[in-house]
Design an enzyme around this catalytic site. Structure first.
Site, PDB file in Angstrom:
ATOM      1  N   LYS A  13      19.644  30.408  76.634  1.00  0.00           N
ATOM      2  CA  LYS A  13      20.407  30.518  76.981  1.00  0.00           C
ATOM      3  C   LYS A  13      21.116  31.214  76.445  1.00  0.00           C
ATOM      4  CE  LYS A  13      21.134  26.452  78.214  1.00  0.00           C
ATOM      5  NZ  LYS A  13      21.179  25.678  77.895  1.00  0.00           N
ATOM      6  N   ARG A  88      24.889  22.278  86.223  1.00  0.00           N
ATOM      7  CA  ARG A  88      24.105  21.142  85.637  1.00  0.00           C
ATOM      8  C   ARG A  88      23.897  19.587  86.259  1.00  0.00           C
ATOM      9  NH1 ARG A  88      23.769  21.458  79.077  1.00  0.00           N
ATOM     10  NH2 ARG A  88      25.202  23.068  78.560  1.00  0.00           N
ATOM     11  N   ARG A 122      19.329  25.252  63.813  1.00  0.00           N
ATOM     12  CA  ARG A 122      20.772  26.290  65.033  1.00  0.00           C
ATOM     13  C   ARG A 122      21.840  26.138  63.712  1.00  0.00           C
ATOM     14  NH1 ARG A 122      22.444  26.427  71.150  1.00  0.00           N
ATOM     15  NH2 ARG A 122      22.770  23.971  70.127  1.00  0.00           N
ATOM     16  N   ARG A 153      26.061  22.829  64.754  1.00  0.00           N
ATOM     17  CA  ARG A 153      27.170  22.610  66.272  1.00  0.00           C
ATOM     18  C   ARG A 153      26.434  20.685  65.778  1.00  0.00           C
ATOM     19  NH1 ARG A 153      25.320  24.992  71.220  1.00  0.00           N
ATOM     20  NH2 ARG A 153      25.588  22.637  72.000  1.00  0.00           N
ATOM     21  N   ARG A 164      20.480  14.512  74.229  1.00  0.00           N
ATOM     22  CA  ARG A 164      20.578  16.503  75.584  1.00  0.00           C
ATOM     23  C   ARG A 164      19.749  16.561  75.908  1.00  0.00           C
ATOM     24  NH1 ARG A 164      22.702  19.965  71.406  1.00  0.00           N
ATOM     25  NH2 ARG A 164      21.817  21.555  72.439  1.00  0.00           N
TER      26      ARG A 164
HETATM   27  P1  AP5 Z   1      20.786  29.235  71.702  1.00  0.00           P
HETATM   28  O1  AP5 Z   1      19.972  30.542  72.007  1.00  0.00           O
HETATM   29  O2  AP5 Z   1      21.432  28.916  71.406  1.00  0.00           O
HETATM   30  O3  AP5 Z   1      20.270  27.969  72.935  1.00  0.00           O
HETATM   31  P2  AP5 Z   1      20.710  27.752  74.649  1.00  0.00           P
HETATM   32  O4  AP5 Z   1      19.633  27.654  75.497  1.00  0.00           O
HETATM   33  O5  AP5 Z   1      22.532  28.267  74.929  1.00  0.00           O
HETATM   34  O6  AP5 Z   1      21.203  25.953  73.855  1.00  0.00           O
HETATM   35  P3  AP5 Z   1      22.615  24.831  74.146  1.00  0.00           P
HETATM   36  O7  AP5 Z   1      21.932  23.800  72.868  1.00  0.00           O
HETATM   37  O8  AP5 Z   1      23.880  26.282  74.060  1.00  0.00           O
HETATM   38  O9  AP5 Z   1      22.103  24.645  75.680  1.00  0.00           O
HETATM   39  P4  AP5 Z   1      23.079  23.539  75.583  1.00  0.00           P
HETATM   40  O10 AP5 Z   1      22.939  23.518  77.179  1.00  0.00           O
HETATM   41  O11 AP5 Z   1      22.173  22.097  75.313  1.00  0.00           O
HETATM   42  O12 AP5 Z   1      24.657  23.441  75.396  1.00  0.00           O
HETATM   43  P5  AP5 Z   1      25.857  23.892  76.002  1.00  0.00           P
HETATM   44  O13 AP5 Z   1      26.337  24.451  74.540  1.00  0.00           O
HETATM   45  O14 AP5 Z   1      25.404  24.945  76.816  1.00  0.00           O
HETATM   46  O15 AP5 Z   1      18.942  29.096  70.561  1.00  0.00           O
HETATM   47  C1  AP5 Z   1      19.150  28.060  70.117  1.00  0.00           C
HETATM   48  C2  AP5 Z   1      17.983  28.205  68.945  1.00  0.00           C
HETATM   49  O16 AP5 Z   1      17.297  28.811  69.153  1.00  0.00           O
HETATM   50  C3  AP5 Z   1      18.845  29.181  68.206  1.00  0.00           C
HETATM   51  O17 AP5 Z   1      18.714  28.490  66.966  1.00  0.00           O
HETATM   52  C4  AP5 Z   1      18.491  30.075  68.683  1.00  0.00           C
HETATM   53  O18 AP5 Z   1      18.495  31.748  67.205  1.00  0.00           O
HETATM   54  C5  AP5 Z   1      16.677  30.196  68.618  1.00  0.00           C
HETATM   55  N1  AP5 Z   1      16.516  30.501  70.019  1.00  0.00           N
HETATM   56  C6  AP5 Z   1      16.840  31.721  70.605  1.00  0.00           C
HETATM   57  N2  AP5 Z   1      16.164  31.704  71.551  1.00  0.00           N
HETATM   58  C7  AP5 Z   1      14.546  31.577  70.456  1.00  0.00           C
HETATM   59  C8  AP5 Z   1      13.289  32.323  70.514  1.00  0.00           C
HETATM   60  N3  AP5 Z   1      13.009  33.071  72.130  1.00  0.00           N
HETATM   61  N4  AP5 Z   1      12.524  32.379  70.148  1.00  0.00           N
HETATM   62  C9  AP5 Z   1      12.736  31.309  68.827  1.00  0.00           C
HETATM   63  N5  AP5 Z   1      13.956  30.198  68.742  1.00  0.00           N
HETATM   64  C10 AP5 Z   1      14.810  30.906  69.390  1.00  0.00           C
HETATM   65  O19 AP5 Z   1      26.446  22.504  76.214  1.00  0.00           O
HETATM   66  C11 AP5 Z   1      27.068  21.331  74.927  1.00  0.00           C
HETATM   67  C12 AP5 Z   1      27.544  19.961  75.772  1.00  0.00           C
HETATM   68  O20 AP5 Z   1      28.747  20.449  76.879  1.00  0.00           O
HETATM   69  C13 AP5 Z   1      26.310  19.811  76.539  1.00  0.00           C
HETATM   70  O21 AP5 Z   1      25.580  18.636  76.776  1.00  0.00           O
HETATM   71  C14 AP5 Z   1      27.962  18.865  77.640  1.00  0.00           C
HETATM   72  O22 AP5 Z   1      28.789  17.724  77.432  1.00  0.00           O
HETATM   73  C15 AP5 Z   1      28.756  19.605  77.852  1.00  0.00           C
HETATM   74  N6  AP5 Z   1      28.464  20.667  79.292  1.00  0.00           N
HETATM   75  C16 AP5 Z   1      28.168  22.256  79.008  1.00  0.00           C
HETATM   76  N7  AP5 Z   1      28.360  22.413  80.166  1.00  0.00           N
HETATM   77  C17 AP5 Z   1      28.363  21.446  80.803  1.00  0.00           C
HETATM   78  C18 AP5 Z   1      28.084  21.057  81.853  1.00  0.00           C
HETATM   79  N8  AP5 Z   1      28.238  22.233  83.377  1.00  0.00           N
HETATM   80  N9  AP5 Z   1      28.842  19.917  83.236  1.00  0.00           N
HETATM   81  C19 AP5 Z   1      28.684  19.872  82.275  1.00  0.00           C
HETATM   82  N10 AP5 Z   1      28.807  19.439  80.441  1.00  0.00           N
HETATM   83  C20 AP5 Z   1      28.749  20.242  80.003  1.00  0.00           C
HETATM   84 MG    MG Z   2      24.213  27.750  74.358  1.00  0.00          MG
END
Ligand code: AP5
Ligand code: MG
Length: 208
Positions: A13, A88, A122, A153, A164
């Site tokens: 994402k 989410r 990552r 992270r 997660r």
């Molecule tokens: P990356 O692009 O960073 O993936 P991502 O989908 O953004 O993963 P996140 O870990 O950020 O998602 P998340 O939903 O768990 O975390 P968030 O910060 O939103 O890519 C990941 C890796 O893969 C990288 O190394 C990249 O280089 C590689 N990659 C990317 N594309 C690729 C490809 N095509 N091929 C190969 N490799 C690739 O949330 C964190 C926490 O915050 C949650 O756990 C929760 O506690 C809280 N939170 C956030 N939003 C909410 C909400 N709406 N409600 C409640 N709690 C929330």
């Molecule tokens: Mg992200």
């Protein structure tokens, strides 16, 4: 265009959001990044969020919705926005409907067995926020894009990632059906090179 990026942790994402923002000029609103900024600044919201994020659980719906509602009310969102990681839960999606109309929900599909490796490998840049993978950048601690310092992270360890992924399956995946029924869901294959995924994303966005 009011876009939502849906997808499991590690589906790409953030990676796609950064390319979309560059190409389409939409403000990138990541609830995870907003929480992490609050954690860094040690705000009361940050202290609360940390207690959930460190366990791989979702932060409470009420505080999350309030934070997003305030962000979407700012001037830069008037012509469109890109939500990453929100909603989410069904309850967050229902709350969102009350204050904006979503044009398209892009679901990035990646097989579950690929996600753990993507997340534990990552590395993120402290300065520009970009994410990289050790399989591409190796052991360097310097951001290839801006020269900033790279970090891992706190929630990218194996145990928290597992939690997660469980939370995604039990609380978030049902949004796919939710948005399918509303006729706004588009799925792209996220199990391909970053550029190929972005080409598929552009194909969808260019028809909106
Ligand atoms: P990356 O692009 O960073 O993936 P991502 O989908 O953004 O993963 P996140 O870990 O950020 O998602 P998340 O939903 O768990 O975390 P968030 O910060 O939103 O890519 C990941 C890796 O893969 C990288 O190394 C990249 O280089 C590689 N990659 C990317 N594309 C690729 C490809 N095509 N091929 C190969 N490799 C690739 O949330 C964190 C926490 O915050 C949650 O756990 C929760 O506690 C809280 N939170 C956030 N939003 C909410 C909400 N709406 N409600 C409640 N709690 C929330
Ligand atoms: Mg992200």
């Amino acid at each position: 265009m009011n876009i939502v990026l849906l997808g499991a942790p590690g589906s790409g994402k953030g990676t796609q959001a950064s390319l979309i923002t560059e190409q389409y000029g939409l403000p990138h609103i990541s609830t995870g990044d907003m929480f992490r900024e609050n954690i860094r600044e040690k705000t009361p919201l940050g202290v609360l969020a940390k207690s959930y994020i460190d366990k791989g659980q979702l932060c409470p719906d009420d505080v999350t919705v309030k934070m997003v509602e305030e962000r979407l009310s700012r001037a830069d969102c008037k012509k469109g926005f890109l939500l990453d990681g929100f909603p989410r839960t069904i309850s967050q999606a229902e709350a969102l409907e009350k204050f904006v109309k979503i044009t398209c929900v892009l679901d990035i599909e990646v097989p579950l067995d690929k996600l753990l490796g993507r997340l534990t490998g990552r590395r993120c840049c402290e300065k520009c926020g970009e994410s990289f993978h050790v399989s591409v950048i190796g052991k360097t601690e310097i951001c290839p894009k801006c020269g900033g310092k790279l970090y891992t992270r706190a929630d990218d360890n194996e145990e928290t990632v597992q939690s997660r992924l469980n939370v995604y399956a039990s609380q978030t995946a049902s949004l796919i059906d939710f948005y399918q029924r509303k006729g706004v869901l588009k799925s792209v294959n996220g199990d391909a090179a970053v550029e190929e995924v972005f080409a598929a994303v552009q194909e969808v966005l260019n028809t909106l």
